[in-house]
Scaffold this motif. Structure first.
Motif, mmCIF file in Angstrom:
data_model
loop_
_atom_site.group_PDB
_atom_site.id
_atom_site.type_symbol
_atom_site.label_atom_id
_atom_site.label_comp_id
_atom_site.label_asym_id
_atom_site.label_seq_id
_atom_site.Cartn_x
_atom_site.Cartn_y
_atom_site.Cartn_z
ATOM 1 N N ASP A 132 23.637 -14.282 32.083
ATOM 2 C CA ASP A 132 24.254 -15.300 32.933
ATOM 3 C C ASP A 132 25.590 -14.850 33.524
ATOM 4 O O ASP A 132 26.099 -15.483 34.442
ATOM 5 C CB ASP A 132 24.481 -16.586 32.119
ATOM 6 C CG ASP A 132 23.158 -17.197 31.669
ATOM 7 O OD1 ASP A 132 22.151 -16.999 32.383
ATOM 8 O OD2 ASP A 132 23.130 -17.850 30.618
ATOM 9 N N TRP A 133 26.191 -13.798 32.976
ATOM 10 C CA TRP A 133 27.468 -13.318 33.510
ATOM 11 C C TRP A 133 27.191 -12.430 34.720
ATOM 12 O O TRP A 133 26.196 -11.706 34.764
ATOM 13 C CB TRP A 133 28.228 -12.540 32.441
ATOM 14 C CG TRP A 133 28.712 -13.428 31.310
ATOM 15 C CD1 TRP A 133 28.038 -14.452 30.740
ATOM 16 C CD2 TRP A 133 29.962 -13.338 30.640
ATOM 17 N NE1 TRP A 133 28.779 -15.020 29.742
ATOM 18 C CE2 TRP A 133 29.972 -14.364 29.649
ATOM 19 C CE3 TRP A 133 31.061 -12.509 30.757
ATOM 20 C CZ2 TRP A 133 31.043 -14.562 28.791
ATOM 21 C CZ3 TRP A 133 32.133 -12.708 29.903
ATOM 22 C CH2 TRP A 133 32.125 -13.728 28.936
ATOM 23 N N ARG A 134 28.073 -12.489 35.690
ATOM 24 C CA ARG A 134 27.857 -11.777 36.940
ATOM 25 C C ARG A 134 29.068 -10.908 37.317
ATOM 26 O O ARG A 134 30.217 -11.352 37.225
ATOM 27 C CB ARG A 134 27.583 -12.769 38.084
ATOM 28 C CG ARG A 134 26.259 -13.512 37.938
ATOM 29 C CD ARG A 134 25.094 -12.594 38.218
ATOM 30 N NE ARG A 134 23.817 -13.292 38.116
ATOM 31 C CZ ARG A 134 23.087 -13.343 37.009
ATOM 32 N NH1 ARG A 134 23.514 -12.727 35.916
ATOM 33 N NH2 ARG A 134 21.935 -13.986 36.990
ATOM 34 N N PHE A 135 28.764 -9.691 37.754
ATOM 35 C CA PHE A 135 29.789 -8.822 38.334
ATOM 36 C C PHE A 135 29.966 -9.212 39.796
ATOM 37 O O PHE A 135 29.012 -9.188 40.569
ATOM 38 C CB PHE A 135 29.353 -7.361 38.211
ATOM 39 C CG PHE A 135 30.194 -6.405 39.016
ATOM 40 C CD1 PHE A 135 31.559 -6.262 38.767
ATOM 41 C CD2 PHE A 135 29.625 -5.650 40.030
ATOM 42 C CE1 PHE A 135 32.326 -5.384 39.516
ATOM 43 C CE2 PHE A 135 30.382 -4.771 40.775
ATOM 44 C CZ PHE A 135 31.737 -4.637 40.521
ATOM 45 N N ARG A 136 31.195 -9.606 40.165
ATOM 46 C CA ARG A 136 31.459 -10.123 41.506
ATOM 47 C C ARG A 136 32.273 -9.172 42.374
ATOM 48 O O ARG A 136 32.938 -9.589 43.310
ATOM 49 C CB ARG A 136 32.180 -11.468 41.404
ATOM 50 C CG ARG A 136 31.352 -12.570 40.762
ATOM 51 C CD ARG A 136 30.052 -12.773 41.501
ATOM 52 N NE ARG A 136 29.315 -13.941 41.017
ATOM 53 C CZ ARG A 136 28.078 -14.233 41.379
ATOM 54 N NH1 ARG A 136 27.431 -13.436 42.217
ATOM 55 N NH2 ARG A 136 27.465 -15.299 40.904
ATOM 56 N N GLY A 137 32.233 -7.888 42.067
ATOM 57 C CA GLY A 137 32.896 -6.917 42.921
ATOM 58 C C GLY A 137 34.174 -6.362 42.307
ATOM 59 O O GLY A 137 34.684 -6.857 41.298
ATOM 60 N N ALA A 138 34.686 -5.320 42.940
ATOM 61 C CA ALA A 138 35.917 -4.669 42.498
ATOM 62 C C ALA A 138 36.729 -4.305 43.724
ATOM 63 O O ALA A 138 36.184 -4.081 44.803
ATOM 64 C CB ALA A 138 35.598 -3.425 41.672
ATOM 65 N N ASN A 139 38.034 -4.247 43.553
ATOM 66 C CA ASN A 139 38.909 -3.867 44.662
ATOM 67 C C ASN A 139 40.093 -3.068 44.141
ATOM 68 O O ASN A 139 40.472 -3.153 42.966
ATOM 69 C CB ASN A 139 39.398 -5.108 45.422
ATOM 70 C CG ASN A 139 40.193 -6.051 44.551
ATOM 71 O OD1 ASN A 139 39.615 -6.793 43.764
ATOM 72 N ND2 ASN A 139 41.511 -6.026 44.679
ATOM 73 N N VAL A 140 40.655 -2.259 45.045
ATOM 74 C CA VAL A 140 41.796 -1.416 44.711
ATOM 75 C C VAL A 140 43.079 -2.213 44.874
ATOM 76 O O VAL A 140 43.285 -2.865 45.905
ATOM 77 C CB VAL A 140 41.828 -0.165 45.614
ATOM 78 C CG1 VAL A 140 43.078 0.658 45.337
ATOM 79 C CG2 VAL A 140 40.570 0.661 45.410
ATOM 80 N N GLU A 141 43.911 -2.179 43.872
ATOM 81 C CA GLU A 141 45.236 -2.837 43.923
ATOM 82 C C GLU A 141 46.264 -1.852 43.392
ATOM 83 O O GLU A 141 46.286 -1.556 42.193
ATOM 84 C CB GLU A 141 45.233 -4.128 43.107
ATOM 85 C CG GLU A 141 44.321 -5.205 43.678
ATOM 86 C CD GLU A 141 44.410 -6.515 42.908
ATOM 87 O OE1 GLU A 141 45.122 -6.536 41.870
ATOM 88 O OE2 GLU A 141 43.779 -7.499 43.323
ATOM 89 N N GLY A 142 47.103 -1.369 44.300
ATOM 90 C CA GLY A 142 48.104 -0.394 43.896
ATOM 91 C C GLY A 142 47.435 0.885 43.427
ATOM 92 O O GLY A 142 46.618 1.479 44.122
ATOM 93 N N ASN A 143 47.760 1.327 42.205
ATOM 94 C CA ASN A 143 47.142 2.533 41.645
ATOM 95 C C ASN A 143 46.057 2.182 40.636
ATOM 96 O O ASN A 143 45.721 2.969 39.754
ATOM 97 C CB ASN A 143 48.204 3.410 40.968
ATOM 98 C CG ASN A 143 48.868 2.693 39.792
ATOM 99 O OD1 ASN A 143 48.766 1.469 39.680
ATOM 100 N ND2 ASN A 143 49.535 3.438 38.928
ATOM 101 N N GLY A 144 45.509 0.982 40.743
ATOM 102 C CA GLY A 144 44.470 0.560 39.812
ATOM 103 C C GLY A 144 43.321 -0.127 40.524
ATOM 104 O O GLY A 144 43.361 -0.413 41.719
ATOM 105 N N ILE A 145 42.283 -0.377 39.738
ATOM 106 C CA ILE A 145 41.084 -1.053 40.235
ATOM 107 C C ILE A 145 40.875 -2.326 39.423
ATOM 108 O O ILE A 145 40.909 -2.295 38.189
ATOM 109 C CB ILE A 145 39.845 -0.144 40.128
ATOM 110 C CG1 ILE A 145 40.035 1.110 40.985
ATOM 111 C CG2 ILE A 145 38.579 -0.887 40.547
ATOM 112 C CD1 ILE A 145 38.926 2.131 40.837
#
Length: 207
Positions: free
Chosen positions: A133-146
């Motif tokens: 039931d858990w869902r991965f909703r994407g990833a994005n770059v923020e500064g020097n991290g993800i």
């Protein structure tokens, strides 16, 4: 005696008393011949009209098929170009995903190395949350991290600091995971939420 056409016979009354017995049969036969000729001409006219209409309809149908084929080819080309650009630049986050803004999209485009790392992270977490039931909703770059966004169906019945511990111990990649070889030196942060991203909890993963 002047011969009359079929048109004349429609508007004039023939006085058969003026016709000799020898000419009567000839007049009747001529009238019949003119009627047959008129009927034949009318039939040929309508047959030609029907043939022209059928030809026009065939041309319209052929044009519709050609337009449909052209539309399909354009759609395939657009899809192919989208796939090529996606592979060249890495997976670009969508504005429809939670927490994604124009700023983070531009940062992803500017950081080519981070774009490669982002693709590795997305593949890892897509497989991790493929079932359940858990869902991965994407990833994005923020500064020097993800930052990785995970949506759960119901909120955790834990205090905020316990939720962050849960994220670190249960959701973050293990220290010996090969994912760290792909993303270092970038940091990984997991943002966990249920109803709305703004009311979720985030925790920094330690390699």
């Amino acid at each position: 005696m002047q011969h009359k056409t079929i048109a004349d016979t429609m508007n004039l009354t023939i006085d058969f008393n003026d016709i000799d017995d020898g000419q009567f049969a000839d007049v009747i036969e001529k009238i019949r011949a003119e009627r047959r000729a008129l009927l034949k001409a009318t039939q040929e006219k309508y047959a030609k009209s029907r043939a022209q209409k059928a030809l026009i309809e065939q041309q319209k149908q052929r044009l519709r098929v050609q337009l449909q084929c052209l539309y399909g080819a354009v759609v395939l080309i657009m899809l192919s170009l989208g796939w090529v650009f996606s592979n060249l630049e890495g997976t670009t986050p969508s504005l429809d995903e939670p927490g994604i803004t124009h700023r983070t999209i531009e940062m992803t485009r500017d950081h080519r190395l981070d774009g490669i790392q982002l693709s590795q992270v997305e593949r890892y977490f897509t497989a991790k949350f493929l079932v359940g039931d858990w869902r991965f909703r994407g990833a994005n770059v923020e500064g020097n991290g993800i930052t990785i966004h995970i949506e759960m169906p119901q909120p955790l019945s834990l205090e905020p600091h316990y939720q962050r511990e849960y994220i670190r111990n249960s959701l973050c990649p293990k220290g010996d995971s090969e994912l760290w070889l792909s993303v270092e030196p970038a940091n990984l942060t997991i943002h966990l939420y249920s109803d709305h991203p703004s009311r979720g909890q985030s925790a920094l993963c330690a390699s």
